[in-house]
Design a protein around this motif. Sequence first.
Motif, PDB file in Angstrom:
ATOM      1  N   LEU A  64       0.827  -1.206   0.000  1.00 44.88           N
ATOM      2  CA  LEU A  64       0.000   0.000   0.000  1.00 44.88           C
ATOM      3  C   LEU A  64       0.864   1.260   0.000  1.00 44.88           C
ATOM      4  O   LEU A  64       2.017   1.234   0.408  1.00 44.88           O
ATOM      5  CB  LEU A  64      -0.898   0.015   1.249  1.00 44.88           C
ATOM      6  N   TYR A  65       0.275   2.355  -0.446  1.00 45.63           N
ATOM      7  CA  TYR A  65       0.909   3.671  -0.340  1.00 45.63           C
ATOM      8  C   TYR A  65       0.779   4.121   1.113  1.00 45.63           C
ATOM      9  O   TYR A  65      -0.140   3.685   1.817  1.00 45.63           O
ATOM     10  CB  TYR A  65       0.199   4.683  -1.250  1.00 45.63           C
ATOM     11  N   SER A  66       1.668   5.008   1.562  1.00 46.89           N
ATOM     12  CA  SER A  66       1.597   5.389   2.976  1.00 46.89           C
ATOM     13  C   SER A  66       2.151   6.772   3.257  1.00 46.89           C
ATOM     14  O   SER A  66       2.904   7.339   2.464  1.00 46.89           O
ATOM     15  CB  SER A  66       2.337   4.357   3.832  1.00 46.89           C
ATOM     16  N   TYR A  67       1.762   7.294   4.411  1.00 46.61           N
ATOM     17  CA  TYR A  67       2.265   8.550   4.967  1.00 46.61           C
ATOM     18  C   TYR A  67       2.144   8.434   6.476  1.00 46.61           C
ATOM     19  O   TYR A  67       1.634   7.434   6.993  1.00 46.61           O
ATOM     20  CB  TYR A  67       1.498   9.765   4.421  1.00 46.61           C
ATOM     21  N   GLY A  68       2.623   9.435   7.182  1.00 43.47           N
ATOM     22  CA  GLY A  68       2.550   9.393   8.633  1.00 43.47           C
ATOM     23  C   GLY A  68       1.959  10.653   9.224  1.00 43.47           C
ATOM     24  O   GLY A  68       1.916  11.702   8.573  1.00 43.47           O
ATOM     25  N   ILE A  69       1.518  10.538  10.446  1.00 47.77           N
ATOM     26  CA  ILE A  69       1.067  11.687  11.232  1.00 47.77           C
ATOM     27  C   ILE A  69       1.782  11.623  12.579  1.00 47.77           C
ATOM     28  O   ILE A  69       1.789  10.575  13.236  1.00 47.77           O
ATOM     29  CB  ILE A  69      -0.464  11.669  11.473  1.00 47.77           C
ATOM     30  N   LEU A  70       2.403  12.735  12.960  1.00 48.30           N
ATOM     31  CA  LEU A  70       2.980  12.878  14.302  1.00 48.30           C
ATOM     32  C   LEU A  70       2.052  13.760  15.101  1.00 48.30           C
ATOM     33  O   LEU A  70       1.570  14.777  14.609  1.00 48.30           O
ATOM     34  CB  LEU A  70       4.337  13.592  14.251  1.00 48.30           C
ATOM     35  N   ARG A  71       1.826  13.367  16.338  1.00 42.58           N
ATOM     36  CA  ARG A  71       1.100  14.220  17.277  1.00 42.58           C
ATOM     37  C   ARG A  71       2.055  14.497  18.424  1.00 42.58           C
ATOM     38  O   ARG A  71       2.516  13.562  19.087  1.00 42.58           O
ATOM     39  CB  ARG A  71      -0.166  13.542  17.767  1.00 42.58           C
ATOM     40  N   LEU A  72       2.352  15.770  18.607  1.00 38.78           N
ATOM     41  CA  LEU A  72       3.271  16.165  19.669  1.00 38.78           C
ATOM     42  C   LEU A  72       2.476  16.737  20.818  1.00 38.78           C
ATOM     43  O   LEU A  72       1.772  17.730  20.669  1.00 38.78           O
ATOM     44  CB  LEU A  72       4.272  17.204  19.150  1.00 38.78           C
ATOM     45  N   GLY A  73       2.576  16.101  21.959  1.00 39.97           N
ATOM     46  CA  GLY A  73       1.910  16.553  23.178  1.00 39.97           C
ATOM     47  C   GLY A  73       2.876  16.348  24.326  1.00 39.97           C
ATOM     48  O   GLY A  73       4.004  16.807  24.272  1.00 39.97           O
ATOM     49  N   GLU A  74       2.456  15.584  25.317  1.00 41.19           N
ATOM     50  CA  GLU A  74       3.385  15.232  26.396  1.00 41.19           C
ATOM     51  C   GLU A  74       4.429  14.245  25.904  1.00 41.19           C
ATOM     52  O   GLU A  74       5.497  14.115  26.488  1.00 41.19           O
ATOM     53  CB  GLU A  74       2.615  14.659  27.591  1.00 41.19           C
ATOM     54  N   SER A  75       4.093  13.536  24.837  1.00 42.93           N
ATOM     55  CA  SER A  75       5.028  12.606  24.197  1.00 42.93           C
ATOM     56  C   SER A  75       4.810  12.692  22.691  1.00 42.93           C
ATOM     57  O   SER A  75       3.936  13.413  22.221  1.00 42.93           O
ATOM     58  CB  SER A  75       4.789  11.176  24.700  1.00 42.93           C
ATOM     59  N   ILE A  76       5.601  11.933  21.951  1.00 41.21           N
ATOM     60  CA  ILE A  76       5.454  11.874  20.499  1.00 41.21           C
ATOM     61  C   ILE A  76       4.613  10.653  20.158  1.00 41.21           C
ATOM     62  O   ILE A  76       4.944   9.532  20.537  1.00 41.21           O
ATOM     63  CB  ILE A  76       6.829  11.748  19.806  1.00 41.21           C
ATOM     64  N   HIS A  77       3.528  10.879  19.464  1.00 38.54           N
ATOM     65  CA  HIS A  77       2.714   9.781  18.956  1.00 38.54           C
ATOM     66  C   HIS A  77       2.887   9.787  17.438  1.00 38.54           C
ATOM     67  O   HIS A  77       2.605  10.795  16.790  1.00 38.54           O
ATOM     68  CB  HIS A  77       1.242   9.968  19.344  1.00 38.54           C
ATOM     69  N   ALA A  78       3.382   8.691  16.874  1.00 41.41           N
ATOM     70  CA  ALA A  78       3.574   8.581  15.428  1.00 41.41           C
ATOM     71  C   ALA A  78       2.732   7.424  14.906  1.00 41.41           C
ATOM     72  O   ALA A  78       2.670   6.366  15.531  1.00 41.41           O
ATOM     73  CB  ALA A  78       5.046   8.357  15.111  1.00 41.41           C
ATOM     74  N   GLU A  79       2.101   7.640  13.771  1.00 42.80           N
ATOM     75  CA  GLU A  79       1.223   6.610  13.217  1.00 42.80           C
ATOM     76  C   GLU A  79       1.307   6.627  11.699  1.00 42.80           C
ATOM     77  O   GLU A  79       1.382   7.683  11.077  1.00 42.80           O
ATOM     78  CB  GLU A  79      -0.214   6.887  13.675  1.00 42.80           C
ATOM     79  N   HIS A  80       1.300   5.434  11.111  1.00 48.07           N
ATOM     80  CA  HIS A  80       1.239   5.297   9.657  1.00 48.07           C
ATOM     81  C   HIS A  80      -0.212   5.217   9.194  1.00 48.07           C
ATOM     82  O   HIS A  80      -1.062   4.661   9.908  1.00 48.07           O
ATOM     83  CB  HIS A  80       1.947   4.006   9.205  1.00 48.07           C
ATOM     84  N   PHE A  81      -0.463   5.720   8.000  1.00 48.59           N
ATOM     85  CA  PHE A  81      -1.766   5.605   7.362  1.00 48.59           C
ATOM     86  C   PHE A  81      -1.534   5.051   5.967  1.00 48.59           C
ATOM     87  O   PHE A  81      -0.577   5.433   5.283  1.00 48.59           O
ATOM     88  CB  PHE A  81      -2.482   6.963   7.302  1.00 48.59           C
ATOM     89  N   PHE A  82      -2.410   4.145   5.534  1.00 45.19           N
ATOM     90  CA  PHE A  82      -2.214   3.414   4.285  1.00 45.19           C
ATOM     91  C   PHE A  82      -3.430   3.542   3.372  1.00 45.19           C
ATOM     92  O   PHE A  82      -4.549   3.686   3.850  1.00 45.19           O
ATOM     93  CB  PHE A  82      -1.978   1.932   4.605  1.00 45.19           C
ATOM     94  N   TYR A  83      -3.178   3.466   2.068  1.00 51.19           N
ATOM     95  CA  TYR A  83      -4.259   3.470   1.093  1.00 51.19           C
ATOM     96  C   TYR A  83      -3.791   2.751  -0.169  1.00 51.19           C
ATOM     97  O   TYR A  83      -2.593   2.566  -0.387  1.00 51.19           O
ATOM     98  CB  TYR A  83      -4.752   4.889   0.786  1.00 51.19           C
ATOM     99  N   ASP A  84      -4.748   2.337  -0.999  1.00 54.17           N
ATOM    100  CA  ASP A  84      -4.381   1.516  -2.163  1.00 54.17           C
ATOM    101  C   ASP A  84      -4.573   2.205  -3.502  1.00 54.17           C
ATOM    102  O   ASP A  84      -4.245   1.636  -4.542  1.00 54.17           O
ATOM    103  CB  ASP A  84      -5.131   0.193  -2.135  1.00 54.17           C
ATOM    104  N   ASN A  85      -5.100   3.422  -3.515  1.00 56.69           N
ATOM    105  CA  ASN A  85      -5.350   4.111  -4.783  1.00 56.69           C
ATOM    106  C   ASN A  85      -4.692   5.474  -4.753  1.00 56.69           C
ATOM    107  O   ASN A  85      -5.057   6.316  -3.937  1.00 56.69           O
ATOM    108  CB  ASN A  85      -6.870   4.250  -4.994  1.00 56.69           C
ATOM    109  N   LYS A  86      -3.746   5.714  -5.657  1.00 53.34           N
ATOM    110  CA  LYS A  86      -3.026   6.983  -5.605  1.00 53.34           C
ATOM    111  C   LYS A  86      -3.645   8.085  -6.460  1.00 53.34           C
ATOM    112  O   LYS A  86      -3.060   9.128  -6.663  1.00 53.34           O
ATOM    113  CB  LYS A  86      -1.553   6.804  -5.923  1.00 53.34           C
ATOM    114  N   SER A  87      -4.850   7.893  -6.931  1.00 54.07           N
ATOM    115  CA  SER A  87      -5.503   8.959  -7.719  1.00 54.07           C
ATOM    116  C   SER A  87      -6.281   9.902  -6.822  1.00 54.07           C
ATOM    117  O   SER A  87      -6.426   9.725  -5.653  1.00 54.07           O
ATOM    118  CB  SER A  87      -6.401   8.368  -8.782  1.00 54.07           C
TER     119      SER A  87
END
Length: 165
Positions: A142-165
Motif C-alpha cells: 500500500l501507499y503510505s504517509y505518517g502523522i505525528l502528534r506532539l503533546g506530552e510525548s510523540i505519537h507517530a502513526e502510519h496511514f495506508f491506502y491503495d489508490n493513488k488517484s
Amino acid sequence: MRIGVIADTHLSERVQKLPDALVEGLQGVELIIHAGDWISPHVIGLVEQIAPCESVIGNNDGPDIRKRYELKKLLTYGGFRIGLIHGDGFRKTTEERAREAFEDEQPDIIIFGHSHIPFDQTIHGIRMFNPGSPTDKRRQPLYSYGILRLGESIHAEHFFYDNKS
C-alpha cells in the motif's frame, strides 16, 4: 501539534495533484515534514497548499530543490528535537545511516525516507520513523504517509491506502 510526514513522492511536473487519500489525511495538520525525493519542485507547491513544509533533499532531487533545502535538518517543535534526513548512501541500512547522521545531536525522533518502506521503531532510545511513500510504493502492498502528534510525548502513526488517484 499535528504534523504530516511524507517522503519519496517521486512526482514529475506533469502531475497536477496529490493523491486524494493523502490530501484528505493531511487536512488540519499544522506542518508537513518531507524527507526528500520530491523530483519536481512543482510538487512543493502542491504540498504547501495543505500546510507549511519543512524538508531535506533526497538523492533524486535536482538543482532547483537542492538550492532550496539541505541534506539534513534538526528541527524543534513542541519541545521535541526532530532529526530529518533522506537516508541514502552506501553500506549499512537506511535506518543505520539516518541514525548515525544524528549521533551527536541525539534527537527524540529521526524522520527519514529513501527505502519507501514504512518503519517505526525505537533504536538506542531514538524513535526512527519512515513514512513510506504516498505515491511510489515499490514492493510495498500500500501507499503510505505518517502523522505525528506532539503533546506530552510523540505519537507517530502510519496511514495506508491503495489508490493513488
